[in-house]
Design an enzyme around this catalytic site. Structure first.
Site, PDB file in Angstrom:
ATOM      1  N   HIS A  40     -28.575  13.618  33.647  1.00  0.00           N
ATOM      2  CA  HIS A  40     -29.674  14.565  33.768  1.00  0.00           C
ATOM      3  C   HIS A  40     -31.010  13.916  34.115  1.00  0.00           C
ATOM      4  O   HIS A  40     -32.001  14.620  34.328  1.00  0.00           O
ATOM      5  CB  HIS A  40     -29.807  15.418  32.501  1.00  0.00           C
ATOM      6  CG  HIS A  40     -30.397  14.720  31.322  1.00  0.00           C
ATOM      7  ND1 HIS A  40     -31.693  14.949  30.903  1.00  0.00           N
ATOM      8  CD2 HIS A  40     -29.877  13.817  30.461  1.00  0.00           C
ATOM      9  CE1 HIS A  40     -31.940  14.224  29.828  1.00  0.00           C
ATOM     10  NE2 HIS A  40     -30.853  13.527  29.539  1.00  0.00           N
ATOM     11  N   GLY A  59     -26.401   9.757  27.755  1.00  0.00           N
ATOM     12  CA  GLY A  59     -26.984   8.428  27.628  1.00  0.00           C
ATOM     13  C   GLY A  59     -26.892   7.871  26.225  1.00  0.00           C
ATOM     14  O   GLY A  59     -26.640   6.677  26.036  1.00  0.00           O
ATOM     15  N   THR A  60     -27.111   8.707  25.217  1.00  0.00           N
ATOM     16  CA  THR A  60     -27.055   8.218  23.841  1.00  0.00           C
ATOM     17  C   THR A  60     -25.669   7.709  23.501  1.00  0.00           C
ATOM     18  O   THR A  60     -25.508   6.613  22.954  1.00  0.00           O
ATOM     19  CB  THR A  60     -27.484   9.326  22.856  1.00  0.00           C
ATOM     20  OG1 THR A  60     -28.891   9.558  23.004  1.00  0.00           O
ATOM     21  CG2 THR A  60     -27.203   8.912  21.420  1.00  0.00           C
ATOM     22  N   GLN A  67     -33.504   5.381  32.679  1.00  0.00           N
ATOM     23  CA  GLN A  67     -34.700   5.845  33.393  1.00  0.00           C
ATOM     24  C   GLN A  67     -34.810   5.264  34.801  1.00  0.00           C
ATOM     25  O   GLN A  67     -35.407   5.880  35.684  1.00  0.00           O
ATOM     26  CB  GLN A  67     -35.968   5.502  32.607  1.00  0.00           C
ATOM     27  CG  GLN A  67     -36.228   6.391  31.415  1.00  0.00           C
ATOM     28  CD  GLN A  67     -36.492   7.841  31.790  1.00  0.00           C
ATOM     29  OE1 GLN A  67     -36.794   8.171  32.934  1.00  0.00           O
ATOM     30  NE2 GLN A  67     -36.371   8.734  30.827  1.00  0.00           N
ATOM     31  N   CYS A  92     -37.399  12.622  22.725  1.00  0.00           N
ATOM     32  CA  CYS A  92     -36.320  12.555  21.738  1.00  0.00           C
ATOM     33  C   CYS A  92     -36.836  12.623  20.309  1.00  0.00           C
ATOM     34  O   CYS A  92     -36.320  11.962  19.417  1.00  0.00           O
ATOM     35  CB  CYS A  92     -35.512  11.275  21.947  1.00  0.00           C
ATOM     36  SG  CYS A  92     -34.700  11.233  23.558  1.00  0.00           S
ATOM     37  N   ASN A 127     -39.094   4.226  29.274  1.00  0.00           N
ATOM     38  CA  ASN A 127     -39.166   5.668  29.514  1.00  0.00           C
ATOM     39  C   ASN A 127     -40.562   6.241  29.298  1.00  0.00           C
ATOM     40  O   ASN A 127     -40.877   7.321  29.805  1.00  0.00           O
ATOM     41  CB  ASN A 127     -38.170   6.402  28.619  1.00  0.00           C
ATOM     42  CG  ASN A 127     -38.276   6.013  27.163  1.00  0.00           C
ATOM     43  OD1 ASN A 127     -38.227   4.829  26.835  1.00  0.00           O
ATOM     44  ND2 ASN A 127     -38.416   6.984  26.282  1.00  0.00           N
ATOM     45  N   SER A 169     -27.327   7.924  32.844  1.00  0.00           N
ATOM     46  CA  SER A 169     -27.206   9.312  32.384  1.00  0.00           C
ATOM     47  C   SER A 169     -27.387  10.266  33.550  1.00  0.00           C
ATOM     48  O   SER A 169     -28.155   9.986  34.486  1.00  0.00           O
ATOM     49  CB  SER A 169     -28.269   9.589  31.311  1.00  0.00           C
ATOM     50  OG  SER A 169     -28.215  10.936  30.871  1.00  0.00           O
ATOM     51  N   THR A 185     -10.569  14.978  26.484  1.00  0.00           N
ATOM     52  CA  THR A 185     -10.481  15.486  27.852  1.00  0.00           C
ATOM     53  C   THR A 185     -11.834  15.382  28.537  1.00  0.00           C
ATOM     54  O   THR A 185     -12.857  15.790  27.991  1.00  0.00           O
ATOM     55  CB  THR A 185     -10.014  16.956  27.842  1.00  0.00           C
ATOM     56  OG1 THR A 185      -8.728  17.030  27.205  1.00  0.00           O
ATOM     57  CG2 THR A 185      -9.920  17.505  29.257  1.00  0.00           C
TER      58      THR A 185
END
Length: 380
Positions: free
Chosen positions: A201, A72-73, A179, A325, A151, A199, A238
């Protein structure tokens, strides 16, 4: 018998969905590089292509407009680039972000600090559209970054209304949906966004994979990572085939279960908040506005967040003090600061975020732990 732990920090990260795990394991057996044209390479490419299609379908986008990133970042940093434009439109020259954005957005991506402006939010945690409209008229075309749902508080933001203001002023809008993705219905068309970031996860996929999704005709002045021609020449390197395959599988599973999960989670969140509100001085932040169905951020005057998080942990319940974070540090929330929440209330903010395998029994055990924490507070 040892009591199982209860994980109530799903906004920080989620468990891996079994569909994602199976896809990752299968992908690890594929030898080829997805840029190779032989049979092995084409097998790897097919996995990336299928995942790209899943992400695109979830947002009503074209698969060619999905760019995979390392998370996400990186997706946010990729989206926040000076010189972005859509079609023959003007290139954006400045960045405007709401004061409650994720730190990866507040940092401004590739924009220099002197070209970044923050937009105010209201006391309820929702962006102030009047402030946005005023600031849009103060300079050249801007890229505006606004999260779909916060979030920490879960407050859902008026992204479509903001996009209309931005487009009238000749700018572009980036929606950080990290989120919200998989938790509430989303589409590029309804958001009216030019770019959306997501994202893996946060929805049951693996860590280390995310994506930027565009509404078409969005042109980058340069790739974030220069090198090979991967990801339509926008992100060299890759591809993380196993991670991307797991992400795609998680997206498909999340979309299939979204409606049912959202209803279940809203009921569980409301059950949790009813129990928490028995403490007389407790406040649910953004409790009066539309929120994610799984998120509850509370505060009690005099409560120390670090103490409470540790107490919950010792009781077998994982909660957080807000965003994950901050390198494990418990610090005052910039979100609550932007909302004007007093220090003595903000310093004790605790976030509960739920997920698909949480039960009523789990919620009740969390409330039992809260009674211990709040009971100790009452004695002080």
């Amino acid at each position: 018998m040892k009591q199982p732990r209860i994980y109530l920090d799903w906004n920080a990260t989620t468990p891996l969905r079994h569909e994602a795990r199976s896809a990752i394991v299968a992908a690890l057996e594929v030898t080829g590089n997805p840029s190779s044209i032989h049979t092995e390479g084409r097998k790897a490419r097919r996995l990336v292509t299928e995942a790209r299609a899943a992400v695109a379908a979830a947002l009503g986008a074209d698969a060619r407009d999905v760019i995979f990133t390392s998370g996400g970042t990186e997706a946010n940093v990729t989206a926040l680039a000076p010189g972005l434009r859509r079609g023959a439109g003007a290139a954006v020259e400045r960045l405007m972000v709401s004061a409650i954005e994720h730190v990866s957005v507040l940092a401004g991506g590739l924009f220099p600090a002197d070209r970044i402006t923050r937009i105010r939010v209201r006391r309820d945690g929702v962006v102030d559209l009047d402030d946005l409209a005023e600031r849009l008229n103060e300079g050249p075309p801007a890229l505006v970054s606004l999260m779909v749902a916060n979030n920490e508080t879960g407050a859902i933001q008026p992204v479509a209304a903001a996009a209309e203001l931005v487009h009238r002023a000749g700018g572009l809008l980036h929606a950080d949906a990290i989120q919200a993705f998989g938790r509430i219905p989303l589409s590029l068309k309804e958001l009216k966004a030019d770019l959306v970031t997501v994202s893996g996860h946060k929805i049951g996929g693996p860590k280390g994979v995310g994506a930027v999704v565009t509404a078409g005709e969005v042109i980058w002045p340069r790739p974030l990572i220069a090198g090979g021609g991967q990801e339509q020449n926008r992100r060299a390197g890759t591809e993380n085939v196993a991670g991307i395959a797991g992400f795609g599988a998680a997206v498909a599973a999340a979309m299939a279960a979204q409606e049912v999960e959202a209803k279940q989670l809203a009921c569980l969140r409301d059950r949790l908040e009813r129990g928490l509100r028995q403490y007389p001085r407790l406040e649910v932040f953004s409790g009066e506005v539309e929120r994610l169905p799984n998120t509850s951020l509370i505060g009690v005057p005099g409560l120390r967040a670090e103490t409470a998080v540790i107490a919950f942990d010792l009781a077998g319940v994982a909660v957080s003090s807000g965003s994950a974070c901050s390198s494990g540090k418990v610090t005052r929330s910039h979100v609550l600061s932007a909302m004007g929440v007093p220090d003595n209330l903000a310093e004790g903010a605790i976030r509960f975020s739920l997920g698909w395998d949480i039960t009523e029994a789990d919620v009740d055990l969390a409330l039992e732990a809260w009674r211990t924490v709040s009971g100790a507070l009452a004695k002080e």
